[in-house]
Design an enzyme around this catalytic site. Structure first.
Site, mmCIF file in Angstrom:
data_model
loop_
_atom_site.group_PDB
_atom_site.id
_atom_site.type_symbol
_atom_site.label_atom_id
_atom_site.label_comp_id
_atom_site.label_asym_id
_atom_site.label_seq_id
_atom_site.Cartn_x
_atom_site.Cartn_y
_atom_site.Cartn_z
ATOM 1 N N CYS A 72 15.176 35.344 -60.302
ATOM 2 C CA CYS A 72 16.319 34.705 -60.945
ATOM 3 C C CYS A 72 17.554 35.383 -60.362
ATOM 4 O O CYS A 72 17.470 36.023 -59.318
ATOM 5 C CB CYS A 72 16.244 34.849 -62.466
ATOM 6 S SG CYS A 72 16.133 36.541 -63.065
ATOM 7 N N GLY A 73 18.687 35.301 -61.014
ATOM 8 C CA GLY A 73 19.909 35.874 -60.452
ATOM 9 C C GLY A 73 19.807 37.349 -60.137
ATOM 10 O O GLY A 73 20.025 37.789 -59.018
#
Lengths: 296, 186
Positions: free
Chosen positions: B116-117
């Site tokens: 994810c980020g």
């Protein structure tokens, strides 16, 4: 000796007269802030961060023998003696952090508990050892594997274990390893402790040779907490992978938290990899592979 | 004083933020950047599970299509499988976790990267639920999750999600499941 809170040496990790926190960590610092080496007595004197009013007895003692450090040291030693089971041997071994040393008594107690209750080790819940993680391909890392982690270890189908602490394994561990046909490599080293105790780089080189040898894999690397010594070894492996130091340090800190040691990071940076790199090249081990052909 | 260059500067490999192997051929990390390319190349990835609610960077998408890596935008799907109204501040929901786990349980998708980020909470949620599927006890799951959450620590909401997730809803095809997740010991 006016205000203890304002003492320049707040070494609250030093022997703390048997409070529960003391078991977690012994002192790390033997230099005062201005860099002069302190005798052990001085440390004791300077590091009494007694909470105000909590222990008036000690205050009186300190004041009355203010000019006589020897007398105070003796009195303190006396007090320490009152809790021999807690303070006995450990308080004299000033160069060992509690994290670095395997608590053999505790291991024995655990072992007895398992024996007495006749707990089926195979039926245990899946409990990985603390700080467990894969490093690369068939190399794993963890803290000292406890008895309740045996059923988890079995799922890794380990061929060998590299143990970085000098202490001997408890009997139950030996039995388990023998039963599973796990080969043991023990390379006991002390942790990087300021200012005098260091991890010997040559031993690390030998250890990495063992770890990289495909005949020994799958292999588990462990020390006591899986933070410092294991972290240094994994750091060296990452250097062989040519990772950027920043990322290596980041990984080291993740596993060592909240007890990151600057000396360990320095060790990883300053370690001379010429020898191990030459060895790895000669044996065709580089670049390290992320997955083997064996598949899933 | 002059210094001679005896050898070219050596290549440095940079793994993405919060990178760590999870199991054989299964990895976790934050969003990979351009500088991570030579590292990613070594992993021979086949699938990337993207758990953030926003689109990944353009270069990342280009990299994936150039290397024919399949990206699954699991984090961007809503309950009703529309791609709308997914807020970046929301946690993952059960549907997305289930979808991610089912991809993870299919070894045809390997080698695989879950990201994810930042590789902290969303990735941590899915890996945490995977650990439960593997039968890990919750304390060990939490320890692993918190190892990757950085200085601000773990989120109770994520841990509640991991604990509350019903692993029996995950549909696993025993033919496709990776060995390490399959039947444990005889």
């Amino acid at each position: 000796m006016a205000d203890y809170d304002d003492e320049p040496f707040q070494m609250d990790e030093e022997v703390d007269l048997g409070s529960p926190e003391r078991e977690l960590s012994l002192t790390e610092e033997y230099f005062s802030r201005d860099g002069t080496y302190m005798e052990e007595n001085d440390i004791r004197l300077a590091s009494k961060p007694e909470p105000k009013g909590a222990n008036s007895g000690l205050y009186k003692v300190s004041e009355s023998v203010n000019d006589n450090p020897e007398e105070l040291a003796r009195l303190l030693a006396e007090r320490l003696g009152k809790n021999p089971e807690k303070n006995g041997e450990e308080s004299t071994e000033y160069d060992e952090d509690a994290d670095d040393k395997l608590d053999i008594q505790k291991q024995k107690a655990l072992e007895n508990e398992f024996r007495e209750k006749n707990i089926d080790l195979r039926a245990q819940e899946v409990t990985p050892p603390e700080n467990f993680a894969p490093v690369i391909n068939n190399i794993y890392r963890s803290s000292f594997p406890q008895i309740h982690s045996f059923s988890f270890l079995r799922t890794l189908k380990l061929k060998s274990i590299l143990c970085l602490i000098p202490e001997e394994y408890p009997q139950m561990h030996k039995d388990f390893f023998e039963e599973e046909g796990i080969k043991l490599f023990q390379m006991g080293m002390s942790g990087n402790k300021e200012p005098f105790v260091k991890i010997p780089p040559d031993l690390v080189t030998e250890a990495v040779k063992v770890v990289l040898d495909p005949r020994n894999q799958p292999i588990l690397i462990h020390c006591n907490r899986g933070k410092h010594r294991t972290g240094c070894l994994v750091g060296v492996i990452r250097r062989l992978q040519r990772w950027l130091l920043t990322i290596i340090f980041d990984e080291y800190r993740k596993f060592a938290a909240p007890k990151e040691r600057p000396m360990d990071q320095q060790f990883i940076e300053l370690y001379n990899e010429t020898e191990i790199e030459r060895y790895a090249h000669e044996h065709g081990l580089l670049p390290l592979q992320w997955d083997d052909e064996a598949g899933l | 004083m002059s210094r001679k260059v005896v050898q070219p500067p050596s290549l440095r490999i940079i793994p993405p933020l919060n990178f760590c192997p999870v199991e054989k051929q299964l990895y976790r990390s934050g969003q990979p950047l351009i500088i991570n390319q030579s590292f990613l190349q070594d992993l021979n990835l086949k699938t990337i599970i993207w758990l953030a609610s926003e689109e990944p960077q353009e270069e990342f998408l280009d990299y994936c299509s150039m290397n024919s890596i399949n990206i699954e935008f699991v984090g961007m799907i809503n309950d009703d499988y529309s791609y709308q109204n997914v807020n970046p501040w929301d946690s993952l929901n059960e549907t997305t976790i289930k979808k991610a786990l089912e991809l993870i349980c299919d070894r045809n998708n390997y080698p695989m990267l879950v990201c994810c980020g930042m590789g902290r909470h969303r990735t941590g949620t899915v890996i945490g639920c995977l650990r439960r599927l593997q039968g890990w006890n919750l304390a060990s799951v939490s320890e692993e999750y918190r190892r990757f959450t950085g200085a601000r620590g773990g989120r109770i909401l994520v841990e509640l999600l991991i604990e509350g997730f019903d692993i029996s809803t995950v549909e696993i095809d025993p033919e496709k499941v990776p060995q390490w997740l399959g039947k444990r010991d005889k």
